[in-house]
Design a protein around this motif. Sequence first.
Motif, PDB file in Angstrom:
ATOM      1  N   GLU A 111       0.861  -1.229   0.023  1.00 32.37           N
ATOM      2  CA  GLU A 111       0.108  -0.087   0.209  1.00 32.37           C
ATOM      3  C   GLU A 111       0.843   1.206  -0.054  1.00 32.37           C
ATOM      4  N   LYS A 112       1.999   1.309   0.783  1.00 29.51           N
ATOM      5  CA  LYS A 112       2.866   2.198   0.853  1.00 29.51           C
ATOM      6  C   LYS A 112       3.730   2.729  -0.306  1.00 29.51           C
ATOM      7  N   ILE A 113       4.049   1.563  -1.208  1.00 30.11           N
ATOM      8  CA  ILE A 113       4.871   1.469  -2.150  1.00 30.11           C
ATOM      9  C   ILE A 113       4.022   2.295  -3.424  1.00 30.11           C
ATOM     10  N   VAL A 114       2.777   1.622  -3.458  1.00 28.07           N
ATOM     11  CA  VAL A 114       1.916   2.279  -4.551  1.00 28.07           C
ATOM     12  C   VAL A 114       1.428   3.608  -4.217  1.00 28.07           C
ATOM     13  N   ALA A 115       0.942   4.101  -3.160  1.00 29.02           N
ATOM     14  CA  ALA A 115       0.557   5.355  -2.797  1.00 29.02           C
ATOM     15  C   ALA A 115       1.708   6.262  -3.274  1.00 29.02           C
ATOM     16  N   THR A 116       2.881   5.973  -2.830  1.00 29.83           N
ATOM     17  CA  THR A 116       4.052   6.900  -3.042  1.00 29.83           C
ATOM     18  C   THR A 116       4.445   7.154  -4.529  1.00 29.83           C
ATOM     19  N   ALA A 117       4.023   5.889  -4.984  1.00 28.77           N
ATOM     20  CA  ALA A 117       4.254   6.005  -6.862  1.00 28.77           C
ATOM     21  C   ALA A 117       3.166   6.664  -7.780  1.00 28.77           C
ATOM     22  N   SER A 118       2.324   7.468  -6.782  1.00 30.11           N
ATOM     23  CA  SER A 118       1.041   8.004  -7.420  1.00 30.11           C
ATOM     24  C   SER A 118       1.011   9.639  -7.341  1.00 30.11           C
ATOM     25  N   ASP A 119       0.438  10.236  -8.375  1.00 30.35           N
ATOM     26  CA  ASP A 119       0.246  11.792  -8.271  1.00 30.35           C
ATOM     27  C   ASP A 119      -0.697  12.021  -7.133  1.00 30.35           C
ATOM     28  N   GLN A 120      -1.554  11.465  -6.930  1.00 35.12           N
ATOM     29  CA  GLN A 120      -2.647  11.851  -5.731  1.00 35.12           C
ATOM     30  C   GLN A 120      -2.799  10.302  -4.990  1.00 35.12           C
ATOM     31  N   MET A 121      -3.147  10.655  -3.605  1.00 36.18           N
ATOM     32  CA  MET A 121      -3.488   9.567  -2.913  1.00 36.18           C
ATOM     33  C   MET A 121      -5.010  10.070  -2.227  1.00 36.18           C
ATOM     34  N   VAL A 122      -6.282   9.221  -2.381  1.00 35.61           N
ATOM     35  CA  VAL A 122      -7.243   9.387  -1.882  1.00 35.61           C
ATOM     36  C   VAL A 122      -7.755   8.522  -0.879  1.00 35.61           C
ATOM     37  N   VAL A 123      -7.994   9.039   0.287  1.00 35.96           N
ATOM     38  CA  VAL A 123      -8.297   8.125   1.439  1.00 35.96           C
ATOM     39  C   VAL A 123      -9.817   7.863   1.504  1.00 35.96           C
ATOM     40  N   ILE A 124     -10.502   6.900   1.574  1.00 42.02           N
ATOM     41  CA  ILE A 124     -11.811   6.735   1.948  1.00 42.02           C
ATOM     42  C   ILE A 124     -12.212   5.973   3.253  1.00 42.02           C
ATOM     43  N   ALA A 125     -13.016   6.868   4.165  1.00 43.84           N
ATOM     44  CA  ALA A 125     -13.303   6.218   5.405  1.00 43.84           C
ATOM     45  C   ALA A 125     -14.518   6.505   5.796  1.00 43.84           C
ATOM     46  N   ASP A 126     -15.126   5.918   6.783  1.00 50.83           N
ATOM     47  CA  ASP A 126     -16.417   6.380   7.720  1.00 50.83           C
ATOM     48  C   ASP A 126     -15.737   7.209   8.852  1.00 50.83           C
ATOM     49  N   SER A 127     -16.800   7.976   9.391  1.00 46.96           N
ATOM     50  CA  SER A 127     -16.382   9.058  10.139  1.00 46.96           C
ATOM     51  C   SER A 127     -15.691   8.611  11.375  1.00 46.96           C
ATOM     52  N   ALA A 128     -15.806   7.351  11.752  1.00 49.71           N
ATOM     53  CA  ALA A 128     -15.225   6.869  13.147  1.00 49.71           C
ATOM     54  C   ALA A 128     -13.671   6.543  13.121  1.00 49.71           C
ATOM     55  N   LYS A 129     -13.240   6.688  11.753  1.00 51.24           N
ATOM     56  CA  LYS A 129     -11.798   6.465  11.713  1.00 51.24           C
ATOM     57  C   LYS A 129     -10.965   7.977  12.157  1.00 51.24           C
TER      58      LYS A 129
END
Length: 262
Positions: A111-129
């Motif tokens: 996950e970290k390798i892929v995220a840092t090899a991207s122009d943008q990282m979008v995180v999806i979550a529910d409010s409890a996170k």
Amino acid sequence: MSDTLSPIDQAKANAARKAVEFVEDGMKVGLGTGSTAAWMVRRLGERVREEGLRIVAVPTSSRTAALAREVGITVITLDEAKWLDLTIDGADEFDAEMNLIKGGGGALLQEKIVATASDQMVVIADSAKEVAHLGAFPLPIEVIPFGAEVTRGLVEELLGAFDVMGRRTTVRMSGAAPFRTDEGNLILDLHLGRIGDPRQLALMLNQVPGVVESGLFVDICDRVVIGHSDGRVEVRDIHDLSVKVMELPVGDTTNIFSNIGD
């Protein structure tokens, strides 16, 4: 498992529905791992099938790869992609500065390798996170099997120098055996309670011999999409500090994972 969505799953589904709107035709997209990311992969597959969206995707785990292929998304490797336009993934916790704890699903390294090899990282979550301080969720770190107990002792010693509430560590298990990552490594879960300085802790953990990577994602996330069970979705952008709240149209409340055991 119920055939209708629980409030928490409805919130995850709403976040996923909004996040896939950021995906455009021709993009190379990183696909995260975990329960929230699975909703996103399903919704993205719907766009591929129903809208003819042309994308290629790099999954962050073998589980995500299998799901992506199942829903009709073309899967390639990161080496084939070389660079990604966008990665969408979940998080176990996030704070006001969009620092994250990830790795509850055991895929933090990819996950970290892929995220840092991207122009943008979008995180999806529910409010409890969302949390005031990271650390209530155990922080995963991936370690190599050789000398794992020595590595564990070094990590526990290191934690004594940091602003954390606890120093207990546990080896993540899968039944009676230690959990193994896709790379064959182990996961240590650090029960810290509260992390005073995520950036410094992330830097120092990666200096410990035997530690491959930590689940602290600092200065990586660009947007957080927060879903609510009532149809509201909040989008926060770290770059322009904007916060947008919108109502999604009423969607399908069927549990797409009703055939999967707990």
